[in-house]
Scaffold this motif. Structure first.
Motif, PDB file in Angstrom:
ATOM      1  N   ALA A  77       0.816  -1.221   0.000  1.00 38.55           N
ATOM      2  CA  ALA A  77       0.000   0.000   0.000  1.00 38.55           C
ATOM      3  C   ALA A  77       0.846   1.266   0.000  1.00 38.55           C
ATOM      4  O   ALA A  77       0.510   2.259  -0.658  1.00 38.55           O
ATOM      5  N   SER A  78       1.947   1.220   0.743  1.00 40.09           N
ATOM      6  CA  SER A  78       2.812   2.393   0.807  1.00 40.09           C
ATOM      7  C   SER A  78       3.403   2.716  -0.557  1.00 40.09           C
ATOM      8  O   SER A  78       3.432   3.882  -0.980  1.00 40.09           O
ATOM      9  N   GLU A  79       3.850   1.683  -1.259  1.00 42.76           N
ATOM     10  CA  GLU A  79       4.436   1.898  -2.587  1.00 42.76           C
ATOM     11  C   GLU A  79       3.374   2.326  -3.594  1.00 42.76           C
ATOM     12  O   GLU A  79       3.630   3.162  -4.473  1.00 42.76           O
ATOM     13  N   ALA A  80       2.166   1.777  -3.487  1.00 41.93           N
ATOM     14  CA  ALA A  80       1.086   2.132  -4.413  1.00 41.93           C
ATOM     15  C   ALA A  80       0.675   3.594  -4.264  1.00 41.93           C
ATOM     16  O   ALA A  80       0.174   4.205  -5.220  1.00 41.93           O
ATOM     17  N   ALA A  81       0.870   4.157  -3.085  1.00 37.71           N
ATOM     18  CA  ALA A  81       0.484   5.549  -2.834  1.00 37.71           C
ATOM     19  C   ALA A  81       1.543   6.545  -3.282  1.00 37.71           C
ATOM     20  O   ALA A  81       1.274   7.749  -3.353  1.00 37.71           O
ATOM     21  N   LYS A  82       2.746   6.063  -3.594  1.00 39.60           N
ATOM     22  CA  LYS A  82       3.830   6.983  -3.925  1.00 39.60           C
ATOM     23  C   LYS A  82       3.570   7.716  -5.242  1.00 39.60           C
ATOM     24  O   LYS A  82       3.111   7.123  -6.210  1.00 39.60           O
ATOM     25  N   PRO A  83       3.892   8.989  -5.283  1.00 37.53           N
ATOM     26  CA  PRO A  83       3.738   9.754  -6.532  1.00 37.53           C
ATOM     27  C   PRO A  83       4.867   9.449  -7.509  1.00 37.53           C
ATOM     28  O   PRO A  83       5.898   8.886  -7.150  1.00 37.53           O
ATOM     29  N   ALA A  84       4.660   9.858  -8.736  1.00 35.89           N
ATOM     30  CA  ALA A  84       5.722   9.892  -9.745  1.00 35.89           C
ATOM     31  C   ALA A  84       6.124  11.351  -9.918  1.00 35.89           C
ATOM     32  O   ALA A  84       5.266  12.220 -10.098  1.00 35.89           O
ATOM     33  N   PHE A  85       7.411  11.621  -9.846  1.00 35.84           N
ATOM     34  CA  PHE A  85       7.913  12.992  -9.946  1.00 35.84           C
ATOM     35  C   PHE A  85       8.737  13.155 -11.218  1.00 35.84           C
ATOM     36  O   PHE A  85       9.507  12.258 -11.589  1.00 35.84           O
ATOM     37  N   PHE A  86       8.588  14.297 -11.866  1.00 37.98           N
ATOM     38  CA  PHE A  86       9.450  14.626 -12.995  1.00 37.98           C
ATOM     39  C   PHE A  86       9.522  16.147 -13.140  1.00 37.98           C
ATOM     40  O   PHE A  86       8.707  16.888 -12.574  1.00 37.98           O
ATOM     41  N   GLU A  87      10.514  16.593 -13.882  1.00 41.21           N
ATOM     42  CA  GLU A  87      10.714  18.023 -14.106  1.00 41.21           C
ATOM     43  C   GLU A  87      10.930  18.279 -15.586  1.00 41.21           C
ATOM     44  O   GLU A  87      11.642  17.533 -16.258  1.00 41.21           O
ATOM     45  N   ARG A  88      10.287  19.318 -16.089  1.00 39.41           N
ATOM     46  CA  ARG A  88      10.450  19.720 -17.478  1.00 39.41           C
ATOM     47  C   ARG A  88      10.538  21.239 -17.552  1.00 39.41           C
ATOM     48  O   ARG A  88       9.723  21.936 -16.953  1.00 39.41           O
ATOM     49  N   LYS A  89      11.511  21.749 -18.305  1.00 43.09           N
ATOM     50  CA  LYS A  89      11.698  23.186 -18.496  1.00 43.09           C
ATOM     51  C   LYS A  89      11.760  23.936 -17.158  1.00 43.09           C
ATOM     52  O   LYS A  89      11.270  25.062 -17.028  1.00 43.09           O
TER      53      LYS A  89
ATOM     54  N   LEU B 243     -11.872  12.342   0.522  1.00 43.67           N
ATOM     55  CA  LEU B 243     -11.202  13.642   0.482  1.00 43.67           C
ATOM     56  C   LEU B 243     -10.109  13.746   1.542  1.00 43.67           C
ATOM     57  O   LEU B 243      -9.071  14.370   1.319  1.00 43.67           O
ATOM     58  N   GLU B 244     -10.336  13.103   2.672  1.00 45.04           N
ATOM     59  CA  GLU B 244      -9.285  13.089   3.699  1.00 45.04           C
ATOM     60  C   GLU B 244      -8.046  12.351   3.187  1.00 45.04           C
ATOM     61  O   GLU B 244      -6.911  12.783   3.414  1.00 45.04           O
ATOM     62  N   LYS B 245      -8.270  11.239   2.486  1.00 45.72           N
ATOM     63  CA  LYS B 245      -7.136  10.489   1.922  1.00 45.72           C
ATOM     64  C   LYS B 245      -6.445  11.288   0.833  1.00 45.72           C
ATOM     65  O   LYS B 245      -5.208  11.281   0.733  1.00 45.72           O
ATOM     66  N   LEU B 246      -7.219  11.984   0.010  1.00 44.25           N
ATOM     67  CA  LEU B 246      -6.619  12.801  -1.037  1.00 44.25           C
ATOM     68  C   LEU B 246      -5.810  13.949  -0.440  1.00 44.25           C
ATOM     69  O   LEU B 246      -4.770  14.331  -0.991  1.00 44.25           O
ATOM     70  N   ARG B 247      -6.271  14.469   0.676  1.00 41.77           N
ATOM     71  CA  ARG B 247      -5.513  15.530   1.335  1.00 41.77           C
ATOM     72  C   ARG B 247      -4.168  15.000   1.826  1.00 41.77           C
ATOM     73  O   ARG B 247      -3.143  15.690   1.741  1.00 41.77           O
ATOM     74  N   GLU B 248      -4.161  13.769   2.325  1.00 40.80           N
ATOM     75  CA  GLU B 248      -2.891  13.143   2.722  1.00 40.80           C
ATOM     76  C   GLU B 248      -1.997  12.942   1.500  1.00 40.80           C
ATOM     77  O   GLU B 248      -0.789  13.194   1.551  1.00 40.80           O
ATOM     78  N   ASP B 249      -2.590  12.479   0.398  1.00 39.21           N
ATOM     79  CA  ASP B 249      -1.824  12.277  -0.828  1.00 39.21           C
ATOM     80  C   ASP B 249      -1.228  13.591  -1.320  1.00 39.21           C
ATOM     81  O   ASP B 249      -0.076  13.640  -1.774  1.00 39.21           O
ATOM     82  N   PHE B 250      -2.029  14.656  -1.236  1.00 44.30           N
ATOM     83  CA  PHE B 250      -1.542  15.954  -1.700  1.00 44.30           C
ATOM     84  C   PHE B 250      -0.285  16.373  -0.947  1.00 44.30           C
ATOM     85  O   PHE B 250       0.608  17.003  -1.527  1.00 44.30           O
ATOM     86  N   GLY B 251      -0.198  15.995   0.314  1.00 48.82           N
ATOM     87  CA  GLY B 251       0.986  16.348   1.097  1.00 48.82           C
ATOM     88  C   GLY B 251       2.277  15.842   0.473  1.00 48.82           C
ATOM     89  O   GLY B 251       3.340  16.438   0.669  1.00 48.82           O
ATOM     90  N   MET B 252       2.187  14.747  -0.290  1.00 46.11           N
ATOM     91  CA  MET B 252       3.388  14.191  -0.917  1.00 46.11           C
ATOM     92  C   MET B 252       3.830  14.961  -2.157  1.00 46.11           C
ATOM     93  O   MET B 252       4.973  14.828  -2.601  1.00 46.11           O
ATOM     94  N   VAL B 253       2.920  15.745  -2.747  1.00 48.16           N
ATOM     95  CA  VAL B 253       3.248  16.479  -3.968  1.00 48.16           C
ATOM     96  C   VAL B 253       3.084  17.986  -3.801  1.00 48.16           C
ATOM     97  O   VAL B 253       3.190  18.741  -4.772  1.00 48.16           O
ATOM     98  N   SER B 254       2.843  18.424  -2.591  1.00 49.00           N
ATOM     99  CA  SER B 254       2.555  19.840  -2.346  1.00 49.00           C
ATOM    100  C   SER B 254       3.717  20.756  -2.705  1.00 49.00           C
ATOM    101  O   SER B 254       3.526  21.945  -2.970  1.00 49.00           O
TER     102      SER B 254
END
Length: 345
Positions: free
Chosen positions: A121-133, A170-181
């Motif tokens: 579950a922890s790995e499934a929740a991880k975001p994908a990060f990338f940078e462009r320009k 929405l509470e879970k999404l708020r937690e998820d947002f913390g990883m990409v904020s």
């Protein structure tokens, strides 16, 4: 400096598409779209299948369709230089844990980022990060159906989100947002809702707006197999459904789900500079730029569906929000008579 980001819907490379790859090569399903993909800084999509040699289907309750692509299918994604896959969906585990793990490994080996699935579950929740320009992006991926695919504390699976319990979701999404904020563009990719509907429910509109309110700047929706109109909310685009990019599905005569599109965004740190779309036609397990009457139908339908959500489509297929230079733009009228002999022919 702006980054050009393409958003696609479901990419299903199994069944007849997989057989076509075997006979005609890995460029068959998506190669015709190279002119559209050319020059993109990033391409995001939902991978609607496992890519695996496994033939053992999921041991849960029987389902109507199981989507598994041959391992060679990953070459189709590599050739298009796809950037990141949303994996939280109801087909990734169609061929069991092995099918999912094979898919993760193949994507990793290909250098294609992914979010929404993992070995726990922890790995499934991880975001994908990338940078462009010089612009940073963070992708969160969730799915609201096929709960038995949900990752556990010690078991592989997808990032499942029960949207019927809106408050908890929405509470879970708020937690998820913390990883990409900390990203310039936090993106929420949602595989949600029923098939073959051409507009979002009021509940989904409420959830999408709430996600924007908490800080996400772009909603990348998919699952309906048809495209929806785009809503602009607080300066952020909401794509409720990006439809499909390639598949082998039966074509519904009303929804015409072989008529699809790709969204094309120009994004700066401060906001979205422009938004347009490219009409796409799926024939014989192959996606190609739509022309003639097919292009007209897609453009007209997109105009109608956008109008329902407060945005408008210009003749050059740009999507314009309320309060923009709307009054100075020639618009595509959703039901204009004679449009098939006009600008798009």
């Amino acid at each position: 400096m702006a980054a050009r980001i393409l958003l696609a819907g479901d990419v299903m490379l199994g069944r007849l598409v997989g057989k076509a790859i075997g006979k005609k090569g890995s460029s068959w399903p998506l190669g015709s779209l190279e002119p559209v993909f050319h020059g993109a800084d990033a391409i995001l999509f939902n991978l609607e299948c496992a890519i695996t040699s496994s033939k053992k289907i999921w041991n849960g309750p029987p389902k109507a369709f199981y989507f598994g692509a041959p391992e060679s299918a990953v070459q189709a994604l590599i050739a298009c230089e796809f950037t990141a896959a949303s994996l939280a969906n109801n087909h990734l585990l169609d061929f069991g844990y092995r099918g999912m793990l094979d898919t993760l490994q193949l994507l990793d080996d290909a250098g294609i980022l992914h979010a929404g699935a993992g070995r726990n579950a922890s790995e499934a929740a991880k975001p994908a990060f990338f940078e462009r320009k010089g612009i940073s992006f963070g992708l969160i991926s969730c799915c609201d159906h096929q709960q038995d695919f949900s990752a556990g504390e010690d078991s592989p699976g997808i990032r499942f989100l029960d949207l019927s319990d809106e408050k908890t979701a929405l509470e879970k999404l708020r937690e998820d947002f913390g990883m990409v904020s900390g990203c310039d563009w936090p993106i929420l990719s949602l595989h949600w809702g029923p098939n073959l509907v051409d507009h979002p429910s009021e509940g989904f509109r409420r959830i999408a707006r709430s996600a924007i309110d908490m800080g996400f700047r772009l909603i990348h929706g998919h699952s309906a197999h048809v495209f929806h109109g785009v809503e602009m909310y607080r300066g952020s685009p909401i794509f409720y459904s990006c439809g499909d990019l390639v598949d082998d599905y039966l074509v519904d005569p009303h929804f015409r789900n072989d008529h699809q599109l790709i969204f094309d965004l120009s994004l700066e740190r401060k906001g979205m500079k422009s938004l347009s779309f490219h009409p796409v036609l799926i024939e014989c397990c192959r996606a190609s730029p739509a022309t003639g009457k097919s292009r007209v139908w897609i453009a007209r339908e997109m105009a109608r569906r956008c109008e329902e959500l407060g945005t408008r489509v210009s003749e050059d297929l740009r999507i314009l929000p309320p309060g923009s230079d709307c009054d100075r733009q020639p618009f595509l009228l959703p039901q204009a008579e004679g449009i098939e002999t006009g600008h798009f022919q």
